[in-house]
Design a protein around this motif. Sequence first.
Motif, PDB file in Angstrom:
ATOM      1  N   SER A 134       0.844  -1.191   0.000  1.00  0.00           N
ATOM      2  CA  SER A 134       0.000   0.000   0.000  1.00  0.00           C
ATOM      3  C   SER A 134       0.880   1.243   0.000  1.00  0.00           C
ATOM      4  CB  SER A 134      -0.923   0.003   1.221  1.00  0.00           C
ATOM      5  OG  SER A 134      -1.836   1.074   1.157  1.00  0.00           O
TER       6      SER A 134
ATOM      7  N   SER B 157       3.044  -4.352  -4.696  1.00  0.00           N
ATOM      8  CA  SER B 157       1.877  -4.930  -5.367  1.00  0.00           C
ATOM      9  C   SER B 157       0.775  -3.869  -5.395  1.00  0.00           C
ATOM     10  CB  SER B 157       1.401  -6.198  -4.656  1.00  0.00           C
ATOM     11  OG  SER B 157       1.184  -5.980  -3.275  1.00  0.00           O
ATOM     12  N   VAL B 158       0.056  -3.810  -6.507  1.00  0.00           N
ATOM     13  CA  VAL B 158      -0.984  -2.802  -6.711  1.00  0.00           C
ATOM     14  C   VAL B 158      -2.342  -3.474  -6.530  1.00  0.00           C
ATOM     15  CG1 VAL B 158      -1.937  -1.108  -8.303  1.00  0.00           C
ATOM     16  CG2 VAL B 158       0.525  -1.590  -8.324  1.00  0.00           C
ATOM     17  N   HIS B 159      -3.148  -2.956  -5.600  1.00  0.00           N
ATOM     18  CA  HIS B 159      -4.400  -3.620  -5.241  1.00  0.00           C
ATOM     19  C   HIS B 159      -5.647  -2.818  -5.574  1.00  0.00           C
ATOM     20  CE1 HIS B 159      -2.418  -6.904  -3.030  1.00  0.00           C
ATOM     21  NE2 HIS B 159      -1.510  -5.980  -2.751  1.00  0.00           N
TER      22      HIS B 159
ATOM     23  N   ARG C  85      -7.201   1.154  -7.468  1.00  0.00           N
ATOM     24  CA  ARG C  85      -6.904   2.382  -8.199  1.00  0.00           C
ATOM     25  C   ARG C  85      -7.231   3.576  -7.303  1.00  0.00           C
ATOM     26  NH1 ARG C  85      -8.514   2.868 -14.296  1.00  0.00           N
ATOM     27  NH2 ARG C  85      -7.071   4.591 -13.923  1.00  0.00           N
TER      28      ARG C  85
ATOM     29  N   LEU D 141       1.629   8.753  -6.600  1.00  0.00           N
ATOM     30  CA  LEU D 141       1.797   7.320  -6.826  1.00  0.00           C
ATOM     31  C   LEU D 141       2.986   7.035  -7.736  1.00  0.00           C
ATOM     32  CD1 LEU D 141      -1.966   6.343  -7.284  1.00  0.00           C
ATOM     33  CD2 LEU D 141      -0.488   5.649  -5.389  1.00  0.00           C
TER      34      LEU D 141
ATOM     35  N   TYR E  30       6.000   4.473  -6.827  1.00  0.00           N
ATOM     36  CA  TYR E  30       6.237   3.225  -7.549  1.00  0.00           C
ATOM     37  C   TYR E  30       7.550   3.238  -8.311  1.00  0.00           C
ATOM     38  CZ  TYR E  30       1.493   1.700  -6.428  1.00  0.00           C
ATOM     39  OH  TYR E  30       0.361   1.302  -5.768  1.00  0.00           O
TER      40      TYR E  30
ATOM     41  N   ILE F 283       7.032  -3.441  -9.851  1.00  0.00           N
ATOM     42  CA  ILE F 283       5.681  -3.441  -9.302  1.00  0.00           C
ATOM     43  C   ILE F 283       4.890  -4.559  -9.978  1.00  0.00           C
ATOM     44  CG2 ILE F 283       5.770  -0.990  -8.768  1.00  0.00           C
ATOM     45  CD1 ILE F 283       3.980  -0.428 -11.137  1.00  0.00           C
TER      46      ILE F 283
ATOM     47  N   ALA G  34       0.988  -5.944 -10.887  1.00  0.00           N
ATOM     48  CA  ALA G  34      -0.445  -5.688 -11.047  1.00  0.00           C
ATOM     49  C   ALA G  34      -1.188  -7.014 -11.057  1.00  0.00           C
ATOM     50  CB  ALA G  34      -0.702  -4.933 -12.346  1.00  0.00           C
TER      51      ALA G  34
ATOM     52  N   LEU H 175      -0.868   1.039 -15.704  1.00  0.00           N
ATOM     53  CA  LEU H 175       0.334   1.462 -14.985  1.00  0.00           C
ATOM     54  C   LEU H 175       1.443   1.862 -15.949  1.00  0.00           C
ATOM     55  CD1 LEU H 175       0.280  -1.282 -12.225  1.00  0.00           C
ATOM     56  CD2 LEU H 175      -0.184   1.147 -11.884  1.00  0.00           C
TER      57      LEU H 175
ATOM     58  N   THR I  61      -8.502  -3.386  -9.402  1.00  0.00           N
ATOM     59  CA  THR I  61      -7.393  -3.718 -10.290  1.00  0.00           C
ATOM     60  C   THR I  61      -7.489  -5.150 -10.790  1.00  0.00           C
ATOM     61  OG1 THR I  61      -6.047  -4.370  -8.378  1.00  0.00           O
ATOM     62  CG2 THR I  61      -5.845  -2.086  -9.145  1.00  0.00           C
TER      63      THR I  61
END
Length: 393
Positions: free
Chosen positions: A98, A120-122, A124, A145, A149, A155, A157, A166, A288
């Motif tokens: 996060s 990790s992207v969880h 938007r 962001l 990142y 990273i 997704a 991204l 996402t």
Amino acid sequence: MDATDLRIALFSGNYNYVRDGANQALNRLVGYLLRQGAAVRVYSPTVDNPDFEPTGDLIHVPALALPGRAEYRAPIRLPGRVRRDIAQFAPNIFHIASPEILGHRALSLARSWNVPAIASVHTRFETYPRYYGLTFLEPLLVAILRRFYRRCDAIFAPSESMAQILREQRMSYDVGIWSRGIDRDIFDPRHRDLGWRQGHGIADDEVVIGFVGRLVMEKGLDVYSDAIDSLERRQVRHRVLVIGEGPARDWFEKRLPQGVFVGFQKGPDLGRAVASLDMLFNPSVTETFGNVTLEAMAAGLPVIAAKATGSESLVEDGVTGRLIRPGAIEAFADALQHYCENKGAREAAGAAGCAASERYGWDQVNQALVDGYLRVIRQRAEGVQGPPRSPVP
């Protein structure tokens, strides 16, 4: 080097105190890592009565309740005792889940110790302001962001559609995929229960349009309600069944007084409730990946979803459901009406979705992230430099 050599420090703003798709994925990941012989230590805010027990060792970090959303905690710092705990654990990779204060502090620590870090992207986050009348903040959030990142080595997704977003936003030079899996013991068409439906006042021949998820405005509750209103005006016979809890429940119940609200469900109860729907309507654009979309597909339901990240990678338009332009109320209503009035179309789309869901297994998707960890560590060991200290604008 293999999984047994991994020592992962995982940082999350919400590991288990409120149940959602992101933290359930993180707990499944930790369980998988531990079974593979990796060492994992999790750093996150904690509460006295969390929604579920954490997987693995969980270390508390200080946090405050978010204004207006007191169920969520905002980490405020990385105190000395936690830094000492991290140093004693001696991780060889940081995983940051996060991009808030805890994530920024953990990333700075990783950079100062020359330890690789991935994120990790969880969700938007940049889309959230539009649901609270603050759309003008989106460019600022995108910039924040991006700065975060780009300081990571890589990273990940949860879907190719999110990965492409991204890349277009120039968030990172290294975007991988850590997808999501499905528990097929829970989500299966065989768990459909007409008796359960009858207990909630739904006749066997009534077509049920479902909502599944946390009841917050950013899930598109306004679009959902407006599309249902359109069906009412068209006099299309249907019922609405809502599975989930959240701070917007009162608002949603007032907007859909004819709806059946069954509250939060989990495990086999959730599987039964989802399989007992006739279709899933998911208008959200903030996901996402879209765990609920995949779960509905595995349960044999057609999915009507916004053409947005996550859903675009799961739903095949016209085959497993429909993808509709976000916010297009009448187009959503057209799709809902089609499936309400055409049982054959519902059954065909549901069968196709169930078949498509079979390629999503938790062990396979979690192993892909393990491979990503090992790749990033190996690149550092071979002299491949980490991201620049000053992000490129």
